[in-house]
Design a protein around this motif. Structure first.
Motif, short mmCIF file in Angstrom:
data_model
loop_
_atom_site.label_atom_id
_atom_site.label_comp_id
_atom_site.label_asym_id
_atom_site.label_seq_id
_atom_site.Cartn_x
_atom_site.Cartn_y
_atom_site.Cartn_z
N THR A 190 43.29 -25.35 -16.19
CA THR A 190 43.76 -25.89 -14.91
C THR A 190 44.75 -24.97 -14.20
O THR A 190 44.94 -25.11 -12.99
CB THR A 190 44.42 -27.26 -15.12
OG1 THR A 190 45.49 -27.13 -16.06
CG2 THR A 190 43.41 -28.28 -15.63
N GLU A 191 45.37 -24.05 -14.92
CA GLU A 191 46.32 -23.14 -14.28
C GLU A 191 46.51 -21.92 -15.17
O GLU A 191 46.60 -22.02 -16.39
CB GLU A 191 47.66 -23.84 -14.05
CG GLU A 191 48.59 -23.11 -13.10
CD GLU A 191 49.83 -23.92 -12.76
OE1 GLU A 191 50.63 -23.44 -11.94
OE2 GLU A 191 50.01 -25.03 -13.33
N ILE A 192 46.53 -20.73 -14.55
CA ILE A 192 46.71 -19.47 -15.27
C ILE A 192 47.68 -18.61 -14.46
O ILE A 192 47.51 -18.46 -13.25
CB ILE A 192 45.36 -18.73 -15.44
CG1 ILE A 192 44.36 -19.61 -16.21
CG2 ILE A 192 45.56 -17.41 -16.17
CD1 ILE A 192 42.93 -19.33 -15.88
N GLY A 193 48.72 -18.08 -15.12
CA GLY A 193 49.67 -17.27 -14.37
C GLY A 193 50.86 -16.87 -15.22
O GLY A 193 50.77 -16.81 -16.45
N LYS A 194 51.97 -16.64 -14.56
CA LYS A 194 53.20 -16.24 -15.26
C LYS A 194 54.30 -17.26 -14.96
O LYS A 194 54.35 -17.83 -13.87
CB LYS A 194 53.63 -14.85 -14.83
CG LYS A 194 52.66 -13.75 -15.21
CD LYS A 194 53.18 -12.39 -14.82
CE LYS A 194 52.22 -11.27 -15.24
NZ LYS A 194 52.72 -9.93 -14.91
N ASP A 195 55.15 -17.47 -15.96
CA ASP A 195 56.33 -18.32 -15.81
C ASP A 195 55.97 -19.72 -15.32
O ASP A 195 56.61 -20.28 -14.43
CB ASP A 195 57.34 -17.68 -14.85
CG ASP A 195 57.80 -16.31 -15.32
OD1 ASP A 195 58.03 -16.17 -16.55
OD2 ASP A 195 57.91 -15.41 -14.48
N LEU A 196 54.89 -20.29 -15.91
CA LEU A 196 54.52 -21.65 -15.55
C LEU A 196 55.54 -22.62 -16.14
O LEU A 196 55.94 -22.49 -17.31
CB LEU A 196 53.12 -21.99 -16.08
CG LEU A 196 51.96 -21.12 -15.56
CD1 LEU A 196 50.63 -21.64 -16.11
CD2 LEU A 196 51.93 -21.08 -14.04
N ASN A 197 55.98 -23.58 -15.36
CA ASN A 197 56.99 -24.54 -15.80
C ASN A 197 56.34 -25.69 -16.54
O ASN A 197 55.34 -26.26 -16.08
CB ASN A 197 57.77 -25.08 -14.61
CG ASN A 197 58.63 -24.01 -13.96
OD1 ASN A 197 59.24 -23.20 -14.65
ND2 ASN A 197 58.67 -24.01 -12.62
N PRO A 198 56.90 -26.06 -17.70
CA PRO A 198 56.35 -27.19 -18.45
C PRO A 198 56.45 -28.50 -17.65
O PRO A 198 57.41 -28.71 -16.89
CB PRO A 198 57.24 -27.24 -19.69
CG PRO A 198 57.83 -25.88 -19.81
CD PRO A 198 58.01 -25.40 -18.40
N LYS A 199 55.44 -29.32 -17.84
CA LYS A 199 55.45 -30.66 -17.29
C LYS A 199 55.60 -31.62 -18.47
O LYS A 199 56.12 -31.25 -19.51
CB LYS A 199 54.17 -30.91 -16.50
CG LYS A 199 53.95 -29.93 -15.34
CD LYS A 199 52.64 -30.18 -14.63
CE LYS A 199 52.43 -29.16 -13.50
NZ LYS A 199 51.11 -29.33 -12.83
#
Length: 373
Positions: free
Chosen positions: A28-37
């Motif tokens: 659902t999302e790929i990247g850098k520095d993704l914030n936890p939900k």
């Protein structure tokens, strides 16, 4: 679930250190520095992530381990024309070979009949996690098996086939009979049901490719010749002699399924078998994948086969593509598998090193977003 700080090989862009999120079985999302939900978070610092490996030609689950005739359901050697055979009916997903494939990072395979017959039946694609092949299957059928060269000659020598000419003649005859059968049905004529010709209709309609077993250069060219004559789609499987006819293969536009090469040269048509072939296909700009042809080579050694191709000159990144996104493209499954991309099935492998490194250890395999091994 959120996975952070891994070296990610998405196969859609250059590798990078970053994060990815999965939910309901997809990325659902790929990247850098993704914030936890409000979710579980796994820190993969120092680890590598690759898409689940894809094999575009094998017989996994159709020839069982540590058993002979009783567990061998690869070839129906009673008639050289058996397009009505269905690989799914001969696959036992509870054989240990399937579990070993999964542990080796192979999450999707295209499996089906062998090369004894001119027309052997349909291949299908399935995920390697589960115990019910119907639930594991993601595409059925995915291709119709055809074979050229030594195998049909050997299996029917002195009976129905002695020469390559007869192999081609039988294939052409079946394709033309299918067209005639279709025409009669379309015209509303009373025509007796024919299971074999019904199975060939998707091939004639270009809805299903012929999966052409062809090692020697002349057999590869014969497959191309017939495909052009009959206006059908094909893949060129094995292509041991591809290096000698690269311009002709490139001109045809048909993809190559290359291998297996990690095996003994057990027959004459394998005389030029080499791990150098994938690099030559790459340099020629031909779409190709690398295969084990399991059980010829155990399925879990798919990454080793790609590593040996890299050792022989194929760029490392292209070697990984040859066991992930390339086979997915060839099979028409790249909308679901073969790379790490938003919306695709969350099939991935967590490793301690590059997946081509023989010292690599696979720490986890996920299929459809669930830990499977």
């Amino acid at each position: 679930m959120l996975f952070k700080n891994a070296t990610i090989y998405t196969m859609e862009q250059e590798p990078f250190v970053g994060d990815f999120r999965i939910d309901k079985g997809v990325f659902t999302e790929i990247g850098k520095d993704l914030n936890p939900k409000d979710e579980e978070v796994q820190d993969l610092n120092g680890l590598y992530v690759f898409p689940g490996l894809v094999e575009s030609h094998c017989h996994l689950g159709m020839e069982e381990t540590a058993i002979r005739f009783e567990g061998d359901d690869v070839n129906e050697i009673t008639d050289p024309i058996t397009p009505n055979m269905r690989g799914i009916d001969g696959c036992n997903p509870m054989d240990e070979t399937v579990e070993l494939a999964l542990k080796g990072g192979v999450t999707t395979v295209a499996a089906g009949p062998g090369s004894a017959n001119v027309l052997g039946g349909t291949f299908f694609a399935y995920k390697t996690k589960g115990n019910c092949i119907d639930e594991m299957t993601i595409e059925n059928p995915i291709a119709m098996k055809a074979a050229f060269g030594e195998n049909p000659k050997r299996c029917y020598q002195g009976k129905k086939i002695d020469t390559r000419m007869q192999i081609s003649a039988l294939l052409r005859e079946t394709l033309e009979k299918t067209k005639e059968y279709m025409k009669k049905k379309e015209d509303g004529k009373d025509v007796a049901y024919d299971q074999k010709l019904e199975a060939m209709i998707p091939v004639v309609k270009r809805e299903l490719p012929l999966k052409c077993h062809a090692h020697r250069a002349d057999d590869i060219l014969t497959a191309i010749r017939i495909a052009k004559e009959e206006n059908i789609k094909i893949t060129l499987d094995h292509v041991t002699d591809a290096r000698s006819i690269l311009p002709q293969i490139k001109e045809s536009g048909f993809p190559c399924i290359c291998g297996p090469a990690l095996t003994h040269k057990s027959k004459f048509e394998l005389a030029n078998m080499s791990f150098e072939t994938p690099n030559e296909l790459y340099k020629a700009g031909i779409l190709f994948s690398i295969i084990t042809d399991s059980p010829v080579i155990p399925q879990q050694y798919l990454s080793l086969s790609a590593a040996l191709a890299a050792k022989a000159g194929l760029p490392e990144y292209e070697a990984i593509k040859a066991i992930t996104i390339n086979p997915a493209k060839i099979l028409g499954l790249d909308n679901r598998v073969g790379s790490i991309k938003v919306g695709k099935d969350a099939d991935f492998v967590i490793c301690t090193k590059n997946i081509l490194d023989t010292q690599n250890e696979i720490t986890a395999v996920y299929v459809d977003g669930k830990k499977a091994a």
